[in-house]
Design an enzyme around this catalytic site. Structure first.
Site, PDB file in Angstrom:
ATOM      1  N   CYS A  44       0.881  -1.166   0.000  1.00  0.00           N
ATOM      2  CA  CYS A  44       0.000   0.000   0.000  1.00  0.00           C
ATOM      3  C   CYS A  44       0.913   1.210   0.000  1.00  0.00           C
ATOM      4  O   CYS A  44       2.101   1.103   0.295  1.00  0.00           O
ATOM      5  CB  CYS A  44      -0.893   0.031   1.243  1.00  0.00           C
ATOM      6  SG  CYS A  44      -2.159  -1.259   1.294  1.00  0.00           S
ATOM      7  N   GLY A  72      -0.554   0.549  -4.975  1.00  0.00           N
ATOM      8  CA  GLY A  72      -1.894   0.046  -4.742  1.00  0.00           C
ATOM      9  C   GLY A  72      -2.872   0.663  -5.706  1.00  0.00           C
ATOM     10  O   GLY A  72      -2.919   1.882  -5.851  1.00  0.00           O
ATOM     11  N   ASN A 149       0.356   1.028   6.253  1.00  0.00           N
ATOM     12  CA  ASN A 149       0.981   0.116   5.302  1.00  0.00           C
ATOM     13  C   ASN A 149       1.696  -0.965   6.105  1.00  0.00           C
ATOM     14  O   ASN A 149       2.541  -0.663   6.940  1.00  0.00           O
ATOM     15  CB  ASN A 149       1.980   0.870   4.416  1.00  0.00           C
ATOM     16  CG  ASN A 149       2.848  -0.049   3.571  1.00  0.00           C
ATOM     17  OD1 ASN A 149       4.004   0.266   3.312  1.00  0.00           O
ATOM     18  ND2 ASN A 149       2.315  -1.171   3.130  1.00  0.00           N
ATOM     19  N   GLY A 150       1.349  -2.220   5.854  1.00  0.00           N
ATOM     20  CA  GLY A 150       1.994  -3.320   6.550  1.00  0.00           C
ATOM     21  C   GLY A 150       0.999  -4.409   6.898  1.00  0.00           C
ATOM     22  O   GLY A 150      -0.132  -4.421   6.417  1.00  0.00           O
ATOM     23  N   TYR A 291      11.887  -4.391  -6.478  1.00  0.00           N
ATOM     24  CA  TYR A 291      10.664  -4.425  -7.273  1.00  0.00           C
ATOM     25  C   TYR A 291       9.662  -3.320  -6.980  1.00  0.00           C
ATOM     26  O   TYR A 291       9.152  -2.673  -7.888  1.00  0.00           O
ATOM     27  CB  TYR A 291       9.999  -5.791  -7.065  1.00  0.00           C
ATOM     28  CG  TYR A 291       8.705  -6.019  -7.803  1.00  0.00           C
ATOM     29  CD1 TYR A 291       8.690  -6.245  -9.179  1.00  0.00           C
ATOM     30  CD2 TYR A 291       7.495  -6.026  -7.126  1.00  0.00           C
ATOM     31  CE1 TYR A 291       7.496  -6.474  -9.851  1.00  0.00           C
ATOM     32  CE2 TYR A 291       6.298  -6.255  -7.793  1.00  0.00           C
ATOM     33  CZ  TYR A 291       6.305  -6.475  -9.150  1.00  0.00           C
ATOM     34  OH  TYR A 291       5.132  -6.695  -9.809  1.00  0.00           O
TER      35      TYR A 291
END
Length: 500
Positions: A44, A72, A149-150, A291
Site C-alpha cells: 500500500c 496500490g 501500510n503493513g 521491485y
C-alpha cells in the site's frame, strides 16, 4: 570490452526521464474465478502532510498519492483536518478516479491531510476496508484517522481482546486494530496512546494519522515497511517513498526511524520526535529495492535506481555469457539490464514495448485467450532480436508462468538463444509482513531446482542474483530477506490468514 560510459549515462538519464507513474504496473489479469497472477503484489502507499496554515491539501494530497499509485490500485482515500473538523473520502479506483468524484474541492482544503492507496494484504476487498480509517465521538464527529501500510501478525488476538472489552469493529482489516487501540488509549494523550499501541501490536507497520488538532506518524520496531520524512515550507510531509515528497515540492530530510513517533500541531513548536524503544535494528524489506519502489525514490539513504543497476552488474560477474543484446523486462528490470550492459559491453536495447494503457482487470473466459494477455502487456520489436542471442533481465521469478510466456514470445520472434537472469535470489517463501505473495506451493523456486526451472522456461541458461551479492549491494545483512530465506525479523504469528 566495456561499454562507453557516456552511452551508459545516456541510457540511465533516458530511462529516468521517461519513467511515468501510471496504473499500468503489475496489472491484475483475472479470470472469472479471480485467477492468481504471476507477481508479488504491491503493499500500500501512505502519505501525509501538515502545515501551520490552511493550504491546498486537496491538490497536494492528490499529487502525493498519484506518485504512490504503483503501490496500490484497488482504492484510495484521504482524510483532511480543517479548524478542528475532519472530513474523509475513500472509494474504489485509481487516485484520479476518486478525486474526480469530489464535487467540492474546497471542503478538502485544510492544514493537515493523510492518504492511502490500497492493495489488499489483510482483510477482504470490501469497501469498508478502504483507508484511511476513522473513529468518531458520540456526536458523530471524526476525532481520529489513520492510514497504514503493513501487516500485523497478532491482529486476531488483539481484536478478540478489544471486542471482549466492548469495542465494536466495522471492518475486517488489521489496520482497524491500530485505530481502535489508539482510540481506546487517548486518555493517555496522543503520544501515550500511540506508545501503548506500539507496545501491543506486532508485525510490520508504517502509520500516518491525524486528530482534530495533531498530525503524527510512527513506524514498527524493525522498520520493515518504508516511511520517509520531508520538509515543505513551514510544514512537514511523510510518505512511503521520496517520489511522493518530490511530487509536492517537499525536501527529503530523513527516514522515520524504527520505533519512532513523530508528531506536531499548531500548538507545538516544530516537529517532535519520541523513540518508543531504543537500539532498534533496521530491517527494511529488501524487495522494496528490487521491485516495489519507484526507481526515482530513495530509502534509508539508498537510491533505488542504483541498487537495480548494480544488481545487473553483479549478475554479469556471477554468470557472464556471450550474447548479442541485453533486454530488460519493463519497468524494474530495465536499470539492471543497463547495468549488465555497462560492465559486459553487450549492447542494451529497449525492445520490449509495454502497453501503458492497460489499467483495469480483463475478464477472460478461455485459456486460449488468457495466453494472449502477455502480448497485450509486452510486445517485442522483432527485427531487433530475430536471429540474435539475447540476455533477458527481470526483477524476479514468482510462479514462472509469465516468464515462460515471455520466453515463448521471444522464441516466436525468432530469437536464437535466450539467457535468463533474475536480479533477485530465488523466491522460496511467502511474505506475511505487507506483501501479497503466493503460498509456498505456488512459488516455483520453492518446488523446482534451478536446472528444472531452466528446462521449464525453455531457456539456454538461467541464473539468479545470489543473496551475498544482494547484501553487498544493499550494504547490509540486516534487511528483511524473508522471501529468500524464510527467516523473518519478527515471528510469523497468525501469518496470512484473512482478518475476519
Amino acid at each position: 570490452m566495456k561499454k562507453n560510459n557516456k552511452e551508459h549515462i545516456h541510457h540511465k538519464k533516458n530511462y529516468l526521464s521517461i519513467f511515468k507513474n501510471e496504473a499500468y504496473g503489475r496489472n491484475l489479469f483475472r479470470t472469472r474465478k479471480e485467477e492468481q497472477i504471476d507477481a508479488p503484489q504491491e503493499e500500500c502507499g501512505i502519505f501525509g502532510m501538515y502545515t501551520p496554515e490552511i493550504t491546498d491539501t486537496f491538490s497536494l494530497s492528490q499529487f502525493g498519492l498519484f506518485a504512490l499509485q504503483h503501490r496500490g490500485q484497488e482504492a484510495c482515500g484521504i482524510s483532511v483536518s480543517n479548524s478542528g473538523k475532519i472530513v474523509n473520502i475513500k472509494d474504489e479506483g485509481l487516485v484520479l478516479d476518486v478525486y474526480k468524484e469530489i464535487e467540492n474541492p474546497e471542503a478538502f482544503m485544510g492544514n493537515s491531510v493523510i492518504g492511502h492507496t490500497r492493495y489488499t494484504t489483510a482483510g477482504d476487498k470490501k469497501k469498508y476496508n478502504y483507508q484511511p480509517f476513522f473513529a468518531k465521538n458520540e456526536y458523530d464527529q471524526i476525532i481520529l484517522s489513520i492510514a497504514h501500510n503493513g501487516n500485523l501478525t497478532n491482529a486476531h488476538q488483539l481484536k478478540k481482546e478489544l471486542e471482549a472489552e466492548g469495542v465494536v469493529f466495522r471492518a475486517t482489516s488489521d489496520s482497524e486494530v491500530i485505530l481502535r487501540l489508539i482510540q481506546k488509549n487517548l486518555d493517555l494523550g496522543l503520544r501515550g496512546a500511540i506508545k501503548a499501541t506500539m507496545e501491543k501490536i506486532e508485525g510490520a507497520y508504517s502509520v500516518v494519522g491525524i486528530t482534530r488538532n495533531k498530525f503524527f506518524a510512527f513506524r514498527d520496531f524493525h522498520g520493515i515497511r518504508p516511511l520517509v520524512l520531508g520538509k515543505i515550507n513551514d510544514g512537514y510531509a511523510v510518505a512511503s517513498e521520496t517520489a511522493a515528497l518530490d511530487a509536492i515540492g517537499a525536501v527529503y530530510e530523513r527516514d522515520i526511524l524504527p520505533g519512532e513517533i513523530i508528531y506536531t500541531s499548531e500548538n507545538e513548536e516544530g516537529l517532535k520526535s519520541y523513540q518508543v524503544k531504543k537500539d532498534c535494528q533496521n530491517s527494511i524489506c529488501s524487495f522494496e529495492y528490487i521491485y516495489f519502489a519507484r526507481p526515482d525514490s530513495e530509502m534509508e539513504g539508498i537510491n533505488v535506481y542504483d541498487v537495480r543497476e548494480k544488481s545487473g552488474e553483479k549478475i554479469w560477474e556471477q554468470a557472464p555469457v556471450d550474447a548479442d543484446i541485453v533486454i530488460g523486462v519493463p519497468d524494474s528490470g530495465v536499470p539492471a539490464a543497463i547495468g549488465f550492459s555497462k560492465v559486459s559491453g553487450i549492447p542494451f536495447r529497449p525492445v520490449l514495448v509495454k502497453n501503458r494503457y492497460i489499467g483495469r482487470s480483463f475478464i477472460i473466459p478461455t485459456q486460449e485467450m488468457r495466453e494472449r494477455i502477455v502480448n497485450l502487456k509486452l510486445n517485442p520489436i522483432i527485427h531487433e532480436i530475430k536471429g540474435k542471442r539475447v540476455v533477458i533481465i527481470d526483477d524476479s521469478i514468482v510462479r514462472g508462468t509469465t516468464s515462460k510466456r515471455l520466453v515463448k514470445i521471444l522464441k516466436d520472434a525468432g530469437v536464437k538463444e535466450i539467457h535468463f537472469r533474475s536480479v533477485s535470489p530465488p523466491i522460496t517463501a511467502p511474505c506475511f509482513l505487507g506483501i501479497d505473495t503466493p503460498s509456498k506451493d505456488d512459488l516455483i523456486s520453492a518446488n523446482m531446482s534451478k536446472e528444472e526451472l531452466r528446462q521449464y522456461l525453455g531457456v539456454d541458461s538461467l541464473e539468479f542474483l545470489n543473496l551475498d551479492n544482494l547484501k553487498e549491494i544493499l550494504g547490509s545483512s540486516h534487511h528483511c530477506f524473508g522471501c529468500f530465506t524464510e527467516q523473518y525479523p519478527v515471528d510469523k504469528g497468525e501469518e496470512t490468514a484473512l482478518f475476519n
